[in-house]
Design a protein around this motif. Structure first.
Motif, mmCIF file in Angstrom:
data_model
loop_
_atom_site.group_PDB
_atom_site.id
_atom_site.type_symbol
_atom_site.label_atom_id
_atom_site.label_comp_id
_atom_site.label_asym_id
_atom_site.label_seq_id
_atom_site.Cartn_x
_atom_site.Cartn_y
_atom_site.Cartn_z
ATOM 1 N N UNK A 33 50.089 65.357 12.995
ATOM 2 C CA UNK A 33 48.432 65.511 13.193
ATOM 3 C C UNK A 33 47.881 64.479 13.643
ATOM 4 N N UNK A 34 48.265 63.305 12.759
ATOM 5 C CA UNK A 34 47.388 62.072 13.016
ATOM 6 C C UNK A 34 47.796 61.477 14.457
ATOM 7 N N UNK A 35 48.767 61.721 15.129
ATOM 8 C CA UNK A 35 49.337 61.370 16.247
ATOM 9 C C UNK A 35 48.362 62.037 17.437
ATOM 10 N N UNK A 36 47.918 63.383 16.941
ATOM 11 C CA UNK A 36 47.319 64.114 18.120
ATOM 12 C C UNK A 36 45.686 63.920 18.032
ATOM 13 N N UNK A 37 45.277 63.244 16.910
ATOM 14 C CA UNK A 37 43.661 63.282 16.818
ATOM 15 C C UNK A 37 43.373 61.870 16.724
ATOM 16 N N UNK A 38 42.095 61.225 17.206
ATOM 17 C CA UNK A 38 41.739 59.891 17.149
ATOM 18 C C UNK A 38 41.367 59.592 15.507
ATOM 19 N N UNK A 39 41.853 58.452 15.363
ATOM 20 C CA UNK A 39 41.764 57.700 13.935
ATOM 21 C C UNK A 39 40.273 57.617 13.446
ATOM 22 N N UNK A 40 39.538 57.210 14.472
ATOM 23 C CA UNK A 40 38.067 56.932 14.211
ATOM 24 C C UNK A 40 37.110 58.083 14.405
ATOM 25 N N UNK A 41 37.353 59.127 15.376
ATOM 26 C CA UNK A 41 36.341 60.234 15.536
ATOM 27 C C UNK A 41 36.995 61.678 15.477
ATOM 28 N N UNK A 42 38.427 61.675 15.173
ATOM 29 C CA UNK A 42 39.175 62.993 14.910
ATOM 30 C C UNK A 42 38.994 63.830 15.997
ATOM 31 N N UNK A 43 38.917 63.465 17.211
ATOM 32 C CA UNK A 43 38.902 64.289 18.203
ATOM 33 C C UNK A 43 40.144 64.321 18.900
ATOM 34 N N UNK A 44 40.790 65.407 19.499
ATOM 35 C CA UNK A 44 42.202 65.556 20.039
ATOM 36 C C UNK A 44 42.315 64.454 21.178
ATOM 37 N N UNK A 45 43.388 64.171 21.274
ATOM 38 C CA UNK A 45 43.792 62.838 22.072
ATOM 39 C C UNK A 45 44.403 63.431 23.511
ATOM 40 N N UNK A 46 44.065 64.559 23.783
ATOM 41 C CA UNK A 46 44.567 65.333 24.798
ATOM 42 C C UNK A 46 43.540 65.794 26.023
ATOM 43 N N UNK A 47 43.987 65.426 27.064
ATOM 44 C CA UNK A 47 43.054 65.953 28.252
ATOM 45 C C UNK A 47 43.191 67.391 28.276
ATOM 46 N N UNK A 48 42.227 68.244 28.021
ATOM 47 C CA UNK A 48 42.338 69.760 28.023
ATOM 48 C C UNK A 48 42.238 70.345 29.374
ATOM 49 N N UNK A 49 42.112 69.409 30.685
ATOM 50 C CA UNK A 49 42.430 69.848 31.968
ATOM 51 C C UNK A 49 43.493 69.360 32.707
ATOM 52 N N UNK A 50 44.344 68.947 31.990
ATOM 53 C CA UNK A 50 45.766 68.365 32.382
ATOM 54 C C UNK A 50 46.683 69.544 32.524
ATOM 55 N N UNK A 51 47.571 69.495 33.121
ATOM 56 C CA UNK A 51 48.463 70.679 33.568
ATOM 57 C C UNK A 51 49.458 70.697 32.217
ATOM 58 N N UNK A 52 49.976 69.541 31.803
ATOM 59 C CA UNK A 52 50.670 69.399 30.624
ATOM 60 C C UNK A 52 50.040 70.122 29.211
ATOM 61 N N UNK A 53 48.854 70.050 29.337
ATOM 62 C CA UNK A 53 48.028 70.611 28.023
ATOM 63 C C UNK A 53 48.273 72.177 28.347
ATOM 64 N N UNK A 54 47.874 72.865 29.394
ATOM 65 C CA UNK A 54 47.830 74.176 30.119
ATOM 66 C C UNK A 54 49.255 74.502 29.492
ATOM 67 N N UNK A 55 50.224 73.672 29.913
ATOM 68 C CA UNK A 55 51.708 74.569 29.465
ATOM 69 C C UNK A 55 51.943 74.617 28.208
#
Length: 185
Positions: free
Chosen positions: A27-49
């Motif tokens: 979980x800590x690899x997926x969110x920002x250590x400082x602001x707790x937001x997702x570290x993933x671009x929600x517009x990217x094709x990888x995210x959609x898949x």
């Protein structure tokens, strides 16, 4: 404690639940250590898949593979951020987490993310600070369960659902214990 009913013990400090340490690290690899937001671009094709094809219980590991190393600004899908109506000179709106954000866009903090590794029953944080003269030497320290709990607690309900948790039944911060159940005699 009544016979036949569970009791509880309130701990003075937060502690890691050893059975969930692997999932805390993911979980800590997926969110920002400082602001707790997702570290993933929600517009990217990888995210959609990942979101469309991966079952909820496997989604956390898959999102960890595509997570970025820096908390970057990504336009939220459906927001006005990418459109011509977005005005970067507009007055900033107050974000629920205390940061400022332009209307229609989630501004992320821009920090480089630390590397979090597991050493037995401990989590180790290795942080590489940006330096004007080049790269500063990395700092390494043990992360307290209290710090991890604060990061996990700040994750929004929407991001919790994306990570594969249930915002009502299984929030990520519940993997760090403050209260222990005591079985009835």
């Amino acid at each position: 404690m009544c016979p036949g009913h569970f009791g509880h013990i309130e701990l003075n400090k937060h502690v890691y639940h050893y059975g969930f340490l692997k999932y805390i690290q993911q979980t800590l690899r997926c969110v920002c250590w400082y602001c707790s937001r997702l570290l993933v671009d929600k517009n990217s094709p990888e995210y959609e898949v990942v979101v469309r094809t991966t079952r909820r219980k496997n989604r956390l590991a898959e999102l960890g593979k595509i997570a970025k190393k820096r908390c970057e600004d990504f336009d939220d899908p459906g927001s006005a951020a990418g459109s011509a109506s977005h005005n970067p000179d507009a007055p900033p709106a107050q974000d629920p987490r205390g940061a400022t954000a332009h209307v229609g866009k989630r501004i992320k903090c821009g920090h480089r993310q630390p590397v979090i590794t597991r050493s037995g029953q401990k989590l180790i944080l290795r942080e590489q600070k940006d330096d004007e003269d080049g790269e500063a030497p990395p700092t390494k320290r043990e992360v307290s369960a209290e710090e991890v709990w604060m990061v996990l607690k700040r994750i929004s309900d929407e991001d919790v659902e994306i990570l594969g948790f249930d915002a009502q039944l299984s929030r990520p911060e519940w993997m760090v214990l403050k209260v222990l159940p005591v079985a009835p005699p």
